[in-house]
Design a protein around this motif. Structure first.
Motif, PDB file in Angstrom:
ATOM      1  N   ASP A   1       0.775  -1.313  25.288  1.00 50.84           N
ATOM      2  CA  ASP A   1      -0.239  -2.050  26.035  1.00 50.84           C
ATOM      3  C   ASP A   1      -0.418  -3.475  25.504  1.00 50.84           C
ATOM      4  OD1 ASP A   1      -0.704   0.199  27.616  1.00 50.84           O
ATOM      5  OD2 ASP A   1      -2.316   0.908  26.275  1.00 50.84           O
ATOM      6  N   GLY A   2       0.683  -4.087  25.025  1.00 45.83           N
ATOM      7  CA  GLY A   2       0.622  -5.459  24.518  1.00 45.83           C
ATOM      8  C   GLY A   2       0.069  -5.572  23.114  1.00 45.83           C
ATOM      9  N   HIS A   3      -0.299  -4.441  22.504  1.00 43.88           N
ATOM     10  CA  HIS A   3      -0.843  -4.455  21.144  1.00 43.88           C
ATOM     11  C   HIS A   3       0.311  -4.550  20.127  1.00 43.88           C
ATOM     12  CE1 HIS A   3      -4.298  -3.000  23.384  1.00 43.88           C
ATOM     13  NE2 HIS A   3      -5.060  -3.163  22.295  1.00 43.88           N
ATOM     14  N   LYS A   4      -0.035  -5.021  18.965  1.00 45.30           N
ATOM     15  CA  LYS A   4       0.916  -5.114  17.855  1.00 45.30           C
ATOM     16  C   LYS A   4       0.326  -4.449  16.620  1.00 45.30           C
ATOM     17  CE  LYS A   4       4.314  -7.766  19.559  1.00 45.30           C
ATOM     18  NZ  LYS A   4       5.763  -7.446  19.520  1.00 45.30           N
ATOM     19  N   ARG A   5       1.221  -3.953  15.786  1.00 41.09           N
ATOM     20  CA  ARG A   5       0.784  -3.327  14.527  1.00 41.09           C
ATOM     21  C   ARG A   5       1.340  -4.154  13.369  1.00 41.09           C
ATOM     22  NH1 ARG A   5       2.119   1.306  15.576  1.00 41.09           N
ATOM     23  NH2 ARG A   5       0.070   2.221  16.059  1.00 41.09           N
ATOM     24  N   LEU A   6       0.450  -4.785  12.628  1.00 40.75           N
ATOM     25  CA  LEU A   6       0.825  -5.577  11.443  1.00 40.75           C
ATOM     26  C   LEU A   6       0.782  -4.665  10.223  1.00 40.75           C
ATOM     27  CD1 LEU A   6       1.455  -8.377  10.170  1.00 40.75           C
ATOM     28  CD2 LEU A   6      -1.026  -8.676   9.889  1.00 40.75           C
ATOM     29  N   SER A   7       1.879  -4.661   9.477  1.00 37.83           N
ATOM     30  CA  SER A   7       1.958  -3.766   8.307  1.00 37.83           C
ATOM     31  C   SER A   7       2.591  -4.504   7.129  1.00 37.83           C
ATOM     32  CB  SER A   7       2.772  -2.509   8.642  1.00 37.83           C
ATOM     33  OG  SER A   7       4.113  -2.873   8.957  1.00 37.83           O
ATOM     34  N   TRP A   8       2.294  -4.042   5.930  1.00 37.13           N
ATOM     35  CA  TRP A   8       2.927  -4.545   4.699  1.00 37.13           C
ATOM     36  C   TRP A   8       2.890  -3.443   3.644  1.00 37.13           C
ATOM     37  CZ3 TRP A   8      -1.803  -5.903   6.564  1.00 37.13           C
ATOM     38  CH2 TRP A   8      -2.909  -5.696   5.743  1.00 37.13           C
ATOM     39  N   THR A   9       3.838  -3.447   2.756  1.00 38.40           N
ATOM     40  CA  THR A   9       3.962  -2.406   1.731  1.00 38.40           C
ATOM     41  C   THR A   9       3.642  -2.985   0.358  1.00 38.40           C
ATOM     42  OG1 THR A   9       6.316  -2.848   1.378  1.00 38.40           O
ATOM     43  CG2 THR A   9       5.738  -1.224   3.056  1.00 38.40           C
ATOM     44  N   PHE A  10       3.247  -2.092  -0.532  1.00 35.70           N
ATOM     45  CA  PHE A  10       3.006  -2.468  -1.931  1.00 35.70           C
ATOM     46  C   PHE A  10       3.078  -1.208  -2.774  1.00 35.70           C
ATOM     47  CE2 PHE A  10      -1.032  -1.313  -0.168  1.00 35.70           C
ATOM     48  CZ  PHE A  10      -1.707  -0.672  -1.176  1.00 35.70           C
ATOM     49  N   GLU A  11       3.192  -1.375  -4.060  1.00 34.13           N
ATOM     50  CA  GLU A  11       3.280  -0.240  -4.985  1.00 34.13           C
ATOM     51  C   GLU A  11       1.995  -0.123  -5.787  1.00 34.13           C
ATOM     52  OE1 GLU A  11       6.703  -0.190  -7.447  1.00 34.13           O
ATOM     53  OE2 GLU A  11       8.137  -0.109  -5.779  1.00 34.13           O
ATOM     54  N   LYS A  12       1.580   1.112  -5.971  1.00 31.66           N
ATOM     55  CA  LYS A  12       0.393   1.393  -6.774  1.00 31.66           C
ATOM     56  C   LYS A  12       0.671   2.626  -7.621  1.00 31.66           C
ATOM     57  CE  LYS A  12      -4.566   2.293  -6.539  1.00 31.66           C
ATOM     58  NZ  LYS A  12      -5.735   2.512  -5.638  1.00 31.66           N
ATOM     59  N   GLU A  13       0.659   2.436  -8.933  1.00 33.39           N
ATOM     60  CA  GLU A  13       0.913   3.516  -9.895  1.00 33.39           C
ATOM     61  C   GLU A  13       2.235   4.204  -9.613  1.00 33.39           C
ATOM     62  OE1 GLU A  13      -2.418   6.093  -9.759  1.00 33.39           O
ATOM     63  OE2 GLU A  13      -3.817   4.616 -10.624  1.00 33.39           O
ATOM     64  N   GLY A  14       3.247   3.396  -9.283  1.00 32.96           N
ATOM     65  CA  GLY A  14       4.579   3.925  -9.065  1.00 32.96           C
ATOM     66  C   GLY A  14       4.808   4.508  -7.687  1.00 32.96           C
ATOM     67  N   THR A  15       3.796   4.448  -6.807  1.00 32.28           N
ATOM     68  CA  THR A  15       3.930   5.004  -5.458  1.00 32.28           C
ATOM     69  C   THR A  15       3.947   3.864  -4.448  1.00 32.28           C
ATOM     70  OG1 THR A  15       2.717   6.978  -6.133  1.00 32.28           O
ATOM     71  CG2 THR A  15       2.929   6.573  -3.764  1.00 32.28           C
ATOM     72  N   LYS A  16       4.886   3.902  -3.497  1.00 25.65           N
ATOM     73  CA  LYS A  16       4.984   2.877  -2.473  1.00 25.65           C
ATOM     74  C   LYS A  16       4.043   3.216  -1.325  1.00 25.65           C
ATOM     75  CE  LYS A  16       8.369   0.144   0.070  1.00 25.65           C
ATOM     76  NZ  LYS A  16       9.806  -0.051   0.372  1.00 25.65           N
ATOM     77  N   LEU A  17       3.129   2.286  -1.038  1.00 22.63           N
ATOM     78  CA  LEU A  17       2.121   2.492  -0.005  1.00 22.63           C
ATOM     79  C   LEU A  17       2.304   1.464   1.100  1.00 22.63           C
ATOM     80  CD1 LEU A  17      -0.956   2.983  -2.361  1.00 22.63           C
ATOM     81  CD2 LEU A  17       0.558   4.757  -1.428  1.00 22.63           C
ATOM     82  N   GLU A  18       1.740   1.780   2.291  1.00 23.77           N
ATOM     83  CA  GLU A  18       1.830   0.872   3.427  1.00 23.77           C
ATOM     84  C   GLU A  18       0.462   0.778   4.119  1.00 23.77           C
ATOM     85  OE1 GLU A  18       4.971   0.074   7.020  1.00 23.77           O
ATOM     86  OE2 GLU A  18       4.094   2.083   6.917  1.00 23.77           O
ATOM     87  N   TRP A  19       0.042  -0.464   4.342  1.00 24.49           N
ATOM     88  CA  TRP A  19      -1.198  -0.702   5.073  1.00 24.49           C
ATOM     89  C   TRP A  19      -0.836  -1.177   6.474  1.00 24.49           C
ATOM     90  CZ3 TRP A  19      -5.154  -3.565   1.399  1.00 24.49           C
ATOM     91  CH2 TRP A  19      -5.626  -2.639   0.440  1.00 24.49           C
TER      92      TRP A  19
END
Length: 256
Positions: free
Chosen positions: A89-107
């Motif tokens: 519906d024309g929407h976009k999802r902005l995401s970025w990754t980072f590591e925290k305590e050895g675990t790769k996370l994504e917002w």
């Protein structure tokens, strides 16, 4: 009044053909995003409730969550993978990754189409132009300040060299004077030492001669006394052989 901060990031998302510009307005407990690719624009208004729910999910305080989002959307982090994908519906999802305590996370944050894409894009461009002007003025001020500091440093360097030379000349002059005084004192001390030696030598010579005369006189007197004793002994011994009384006739003959 709540303190606000503004950032604008030129971002090359993974798999995207064109870069996008992400302008962020950061508050204490929420933030707003404006995104454009030059043709279309999107907005994301993260309310306090939404930010609080996300922070609770990641077990973070709200200010820490906002600060971390500002860090990754204000400056592109080398180790992070950014995405800007379609969400329907024309929407976009902005995401970025980072590591925290050895675990790769994504917002991820969902962005909706801007109600006025031209205005949103113009606002981002105006912000970039203003930021560029401010940076250019800052560069000019820094350059001028650097030139002034350079001139001052050259003056200080010249003055330092001058003071160093004057100090060396002063020390050389003082050392020369000190050396002259020291040599003069040494010469005076040698002269006094020579005078003292001469005086001591002059004072000892008569005493040495007198003692020598006394020794010779004592030795001569001893020889005379010995010779006199020997003579007296001879005379004494001879007097025994000589009669004490002479004949009277002999005496008369001697008189005649």
């Amino acid at each position: 009044m709540e303190d606000t901060r503004h950032t604008c990031l030129k971002l090359q998302p993974k798999g995207a053909a064109e870069p996008i510009f992400v302008k962020g307005t950061w508050f204490h407990s929420h933030f707003d995003l404006s995104i454009t690719d030059g043709h279309h624009a999107w907005i994301c208004q993260a309310s306090e409730e939404q930010v609080k729910d996300r922070a609770v999910q990641w077990d973070q305080p709200v200010p820490e969550y906002v600060a971390l989002a500002e860090r990754y959307l204000g400056f592109q982090q080398p180790g992070s993978v950014y995405g800007f994908a379609d969400a329907g519906d024309g929407h976009k999802r902005l995401s970025w990754t980072f590591e925290k305590e050895g675990t790769k996370l994504e917002w991820r944050w969902k962005c909706q189409p801007s109600p006025n894409s031209k205005k949103t894009t113009a606002d981002i461009m105006d912000f970039l132009m203003d930021a560029n002007i401010r940076l250019s003025e800052e560069v000019v001020r820094k350059t001028q300040s650097f030139e002034r500091l350079k001139v001052e440093s050259e003056k200080c360097l010249a003055q330092s060299e001058k003071l160093t030379n004057e100090k060396m000349e002063f020390e050389s002059a003082v050392y020369a004077k000190f050396l002259a005084v020291l040599n003069s004192k040494k010469a005076k001390l040698r002269e006094l030492r020579d005078q003292l030696q001469k005086k001591n030598a002059t004072g000892k010579l008569p005493k040495e001669e007198e003692s020598t005369d006394k020794t010779e006189s004592f030795d001569g007197g001893s020889d005379d006394e010995n010779s006199e004793e020997e003579t007296s002994e001879n005379l004494t011994g001879t007097s025994k052989d000589i009669p004490t009384s002479r004949p009277r006739g002999r005496k008369k003959m001697l008189r005649k």
